[in-house]
Design a protein around this motif. Structure first.
Motif, PDB file in Angstrom:
ATOM      1  N   LEU C  54     -11.825 -53.405 -90.197  1.00  0.00           N
ATOM      2  CA  LEU C  54     -13.157 -53.550 -90.169  1.00  0.00           C
ATOM      3  C   LEU C  54     -14.751 -53.488 -89.029  1.00  0.00           C
ATOM      4  O   LEU C  54     -15.207 -52.587 -89.507  1.00  0.00           O
ATOM      5  N   LEU C  55     -14.002 -53.626 -87.832  1.00  0.00           N
ATOM      6  CA  LEU C  55     -14.153 -53.374 -87.655  1.00  0.00           C
ATOM      7  C   LEU C  55     -14.496 -51.011 -86.933  1.00  0.00           C
ATOM      8  O   LEU C  55     -16.407 -51.142 -87.176  1.00  0.00           O
ATOM      9  N   ARG C  57     -14.839 -49.476 -89.796  1.00  0.00           N
ATOM     10  CA  ARG C  57     -15.651 -49.342 -90.710  1.00  0.00           C
ATOM     11  C   ARG C  57     -16.898 -49.684 -90.482  1.00  0.00           C
ATOM     12  O   ARG C  57     -18.229 -49.498 -91.866  1.00  0.00           O
ATOM     13  N   GLY C  58     -17.361 -50.494 -90.096  1.00  0.00           N
ATOM     14  CA  GLY C  58     -18.461 -51.913 -90.258  1.00  0.00           C
ATOM     15  C   GLY C  58     -19.450 -50.186 -89.110  1.00  0.00           C
ATOM     16  O   GLY C  58     -20.652 -51.476 -89.150  1.00  0.00           O
ATOM     17  N   VAL C  59     -18.729 -49.962 -88.333  1.00  0.00           N
ATOM     18  CA  VAL C  59     -20.599 -49.055 -86.854  1.00  0.00           C
ATOM     19  C   VAL C  59     -20.267 -47.488 -87.616  1.00  0.00           C
ATOM     20  O   VAL C  59     -19.664 -46.914 -87.515  1.00  0.00           O
ATOM     21  N   PRO C  60     -21.463 -47.047 -87.466  1.00  0.00           N
ATOM     22  CA  PRO C  60     -21.683 -45.388 -87.840  1.00  0.00           C
ATOM     23  C   PRO C  60     -20.333 -45.211 -86.998  1.00  0.00           C
ATOM     24  O   PRO C  60     -20.053 -44.744 -85.592  1.00  0.00           O
ATOM     25  N   ILE C  62     -20.789 -41.860 -85.843  1.00  0.00           N
ATOM     26  CA  ILE C  62     -21.408 -41.681 -84.258  1.00  0.00           C
ATOM     27  C   ILE C  62     -21.664 -42.693 -83.200  1.00  0.00           C
ATOM     28  O   ILE C  62     -20.967 -42.045 -82.068  1.00  0.00           O
ATOM     29  N   VAL C  63     -21.595 -43.652 -83.596  1.00  0.00           N
ATOM     30  CA  VAL C  63     -21.731 -44.757 -82.895  1.00  0.00           C
ATOM     31  C   VAL C  63     -20.203 -44.363 -82.230  1.00  0.00           C
ATOM     32  O   VAL C  63     -20.187 -44.820 -80.584  1.00  0.00           O
ATOM     33  N   ILE C  67     -18.782 -44.369 -77.656  1.00  0.00           N
ATOM     34  CA  ILE C  67     -18.260 -45.208 -77.325  1.00  0.00           C
ATOM     35  C   ILE C  67     -16.625 -44.660 -76.702  1.00  0.00           C
ATOM     36  O   ILE C  67     -16.206 -44.760 -74.956  1.00  0.00           O
ATOM     37  N   TYR C  98      -9.724 -46.306 -92.147  1.00  0.00           N
ATOM     38  CA  TYR C  98     -10.106 -45.979 -93.489  1.00  0.00           C
ATOM     39  C   TYR C  98      -8.882 -44.541 -94.202  1.00  0.00           C
ATOM     40  O   TYR C  98      -8.810 -45.917 -95.386  1.00  0.00           O
TER      41      TYR C  98
END
Lengths: 258, 226, 217
Positions: C54-55, C57-60, C62-63, C67, C98
């Motif tokens: 979930l984490l 796949r919920g963030v773009p 590139i971000v 990180i 994914y």
């Protein structure tokens, strides 16, 4: 005459949520015996079978294979299932393997047999069920009856002490039932120890050494085919047999008996 | 941990401004993409040779290349041909064109699922081809596409992050500036990641609600592939 | 001159392919492990893997790339990886989430009866997964996995932001020196298009070959 009890069920009870599937079932299976279990649908016959090879766990009671308690804590389930064969209503062949590989996989991957030996044994079993010429076919290329026969070969290849059949012909088109029952009949004549749940009364009458009538989670009556069909002691047994022979009687007349 | 919270609270207004731009970009891209996707899907399924060819070319090109490359091509490349766009317009165009190609595929799938039968039935009662499309086929196709299409808004929301590379002041750009100001890049990007998670979660909930509201019993696509 | 031009950008192609060839297989390995523990691993591991998914796949992407780059590479971080490796591995980690979902779906699609039948001939759960479930699941996973492969290939362009000299960065450098931005970025787009197209074709071919026969011979 000394009889050898291979499989023994003692006071088996299975509860699922609020429902009592079966209660206090006890059964002794002697070597070479063919037992046919009959009864209305949903009486826990299939569940009982699955409890015998530990696919499902009973809530209370014990099962003994060759005198050893297989329901004991920590007893190796996988090991047990190498010695009890099971044939399912919807065949459950491994779709990604040919017929031959289906029969071989238990030998190579479970028993650790070398490939040439496994191949020989597998072909022997496939020949036994009459499908040696389909060895290279995939399940998708086989008819229902052929798939079920491969499933029987797969179970036989493990040299089980007892074979369990869970409504083996219920999912088959009528004209394919005969070929499977023929194989099963031959197995019985070869003195394989068999437990069969089925609605096929012709088979029960001709092949069974003992018929067990189950209803509402308990054994109502059991005995030889002659006993049950001609001298049933319980009203319910008579009712059920009459009804089901009516239902399946015509089919048998068409098949011209076994 | 408390340093992180300090950073979060201190820059919160700025982060929210960035998030606002992100949402705006998403809505713009989604809408433009919807129009383009619809046109492309219609062109592909019902158009003559030329329209069909254009539609296929559009869809294949924009699904077959990265969004970032498309963005740079529009913002840095077009000036070479004499067309100069502002960064906001370039971002809007890139996001819209990109999203449109994917939306076209969702719609195409559902139009195919509706099947020729509906077209035949429409023509049979005297409707012209395009009248049938607009009054019979599309209303059904759009509804059918909803579950699969619902992937797109979330996907687009996440895609908007790359436009920071042409200095559009959305959420990711804010992260970079905060990182530069505080010398705490990991905290900055994590803070922004949390906001993205929140936005994705909310968007997802919104879409699920909309999906439930619009369901027609018995009318679903079986085994659909996105 | 045009050939120098194009060849400069094409050298970036090798980098792009390398990034993809690191990210995709590592994503597969990790994703497979995660899918297996998610389905067979018990409540705690299952929850852990679901949360990871979930984490990620919920963030773009590139971000996450940034990180992970600052965690893996850059000054004063744990392991000082250079951008190429930090970027590739970050993409791999993102992709693993994914791929976990894809493989999870495929594993669950293999009917429960297959496991039952495998256990009925005495296979342990592990053996059943290895010899019966997994081979079938992999076949089912090929179409959605091909989609993911395309995505990773396209997302490899994100490592541009880390300064890695892949296709896009080279195109940008060339655009600056040659004053031909449309040609430069147009070429980049074309190269990506060809790569994606070729990858899709290849995977379609594999998908066709792996199909099990259903016609009676």
């Amino acid at each position: 005459m000394e009889s050898n009890v291979i499989l023994q069920a003692k006071n088996l009870t299975k509860i699922y949520g609020q429902n009592v599937i079966f209660k206090d079932i006890s059964l002794d299976v002697t070597q070479g015996e063919t037992i046919v279990i009959i009864g209305p649908s949903g009486t826990g016959k299939s569940t009982l079978l699955r409890c015998l090879n530990l696919l499902t766990r009973v809530n209370s009671g014990q099962v003994f294979l060759d005198g050893k308690e297989i329901t004991a804590q920590g007893y190796n389930e996988d090991f047990v299932r190498q010695h009890i064969g099971m044939v399912f209503q919807n065949f459950l062949l491994f779709n990604h393997l040919t017929a031959l590989d289906n029969v071989m996989v238990g030998l190579t991957r479970v028993k650790g047999m070398k490939k040439p030996q496994a191949l020989e044994k597998a072909m022997h079993e496939l020949t036994r069920v009459g499908l040696a010429d389909r060895a290279g076919h995939y399940p998708g290329q086989l008819s229902g009856g052929q798939q079920q026969r491969v499933a029987i070969a797969r179970a036989l290849a493990m040299d089980p002490r007892v074979m369990l059949f869970d409504e083996p012909t219920s999912a088959l088109d009528p004209e394919l039932i005969g070929e499977v029952l023929t194989v099963m009949g031959q197995l019985a004549r070869d003195r394989m120890t068999m437990l069969v749940v089925t609605h096929e009364m012709g088979f029960a009458r001709e092949v069974a050494d003992r018929i067990v009538f189950m209803e509402k989670g308990s054994i109502v009556e059991q005995g030889s085919p002659d006993d049950l069909f001609n001298h049933a002691q319980h009203e319910r047994t008579r009712e059920f047999l009459w009804k089901i022979t009516e239902l399946y009687g015509n089919k048998e007349k068409q098949k011209g008996g076994q | 941990m408390s340093a992180f919270l300090d950073l979060f609270i201190r820059f919160f207004p700025d982060i929210m401004r960035g998030a606002g731009v992100t949402v705006l970009l998403t809505v713009e891209g989604l809408s433009a993409g919807f129009v383009l996707g619809l046109l492309a899907a219609l062109g592909r399924n019902y158009g003559g040779r030329i329209w069909k060819g254009l539609a296929v070319a559009y869809i294949e090109l924009f699904r077959g290349t990265p969004l970032l490359v498309q963005l740079f091509l529009i913002y840095y490349g077009l000036p070479g041909l004499g067309v100069t766009l502002s960064r906001e317009w370039a971002a809007f165009l890139a996001l819209g064109l990109n999203s449109g190609a994917y939306q076209a595929e969702y719609l195409r799938g559902s139009i195919l699922a509706i099947g020729e039968g509906q077209m035949t039935a429409g023509r049979a009662i005297g409707l012209s081809k395009w009248k049938t499309i607009f009054h019979i086929i599309l209303p059904q196709a759009l509804r059918l596409a909803i579950p699969a299409w619902a992937n797109e808004p979330v996907s687009l929301l996440k895609s908007t992050a790359v436009v920071f590379l042409i200095a559009v002041p959305e959420l990711m750009a804010k992260a970079k500036s905060i990182a530069a100001q505080t010398y705490a890049p990991i905290s900055a990007y994590i803070a922004v990641a949390i906001i993205y998670l929140a936005m994705v979660y909310l968007l997802d909930a919104l879409l699920k609600w909309a999906e439930r509201r619009s369901k027609i019993p018995g009318f679903e696509m079986e085994g659909k592939k996105a | 001159m045009l050939t120098d031009f194009v060849s400069y950008i094409i050298q970036g192609t090798v980098t792009t392919i390398c990034v993809t060839l690191i990210a995709l297989p590592s994503g597969l390995l990790v994703g497979l492990g995660l899918a297996l523990i998610n389905i067979y691993g018990g409540r705690w591991l299952s929850w852990l893997s679901s949360t990871f998914s979930l984490l990620m796949r919920g963030v773009p992407p590139i971000v996450l790339l940034f990180i992970l780059y600052f965690v893996l590479g850059g000054n004063g971080s744990l392991i000082n990886l250079e951008p190429f490796w930090a970027g590739s591995m970050s993409l791999g980690i993102v992709s693993s989430a994914y791929q976990m979902e894809i493989l999870r779906g495929a594993l669950l699609s293999v009917s429960g009866g297959q496991m039952t039948a495998a256990r009925a001939i005495g296979m342990s759960r592990l053996k059943a997964i290895r010899y019966i479930i997994l081979p079938q699941a992999i076949r089912l996973a090929i179409p959605p996995w091909s989609n993911e492969a395309s995505i990773v290939l396209k997302d490899s362009s994100l490592v541009y932001a880390l300064g890695v000299p892949e296709i896009l960065r080279r195109a940008q450098q060339l655009s600056a020196t040659s004053q031909q931005p449309f040609l430069a970025f147009g070429t980049a787009a074309l190269i990506y298009f060809v790569l994606v197209f070729a990858t899709n074709r290849l995977l379609d071919f594999i998908s066709e070959r792996s199909k099990l026969p259903t016609q009676p011979v």
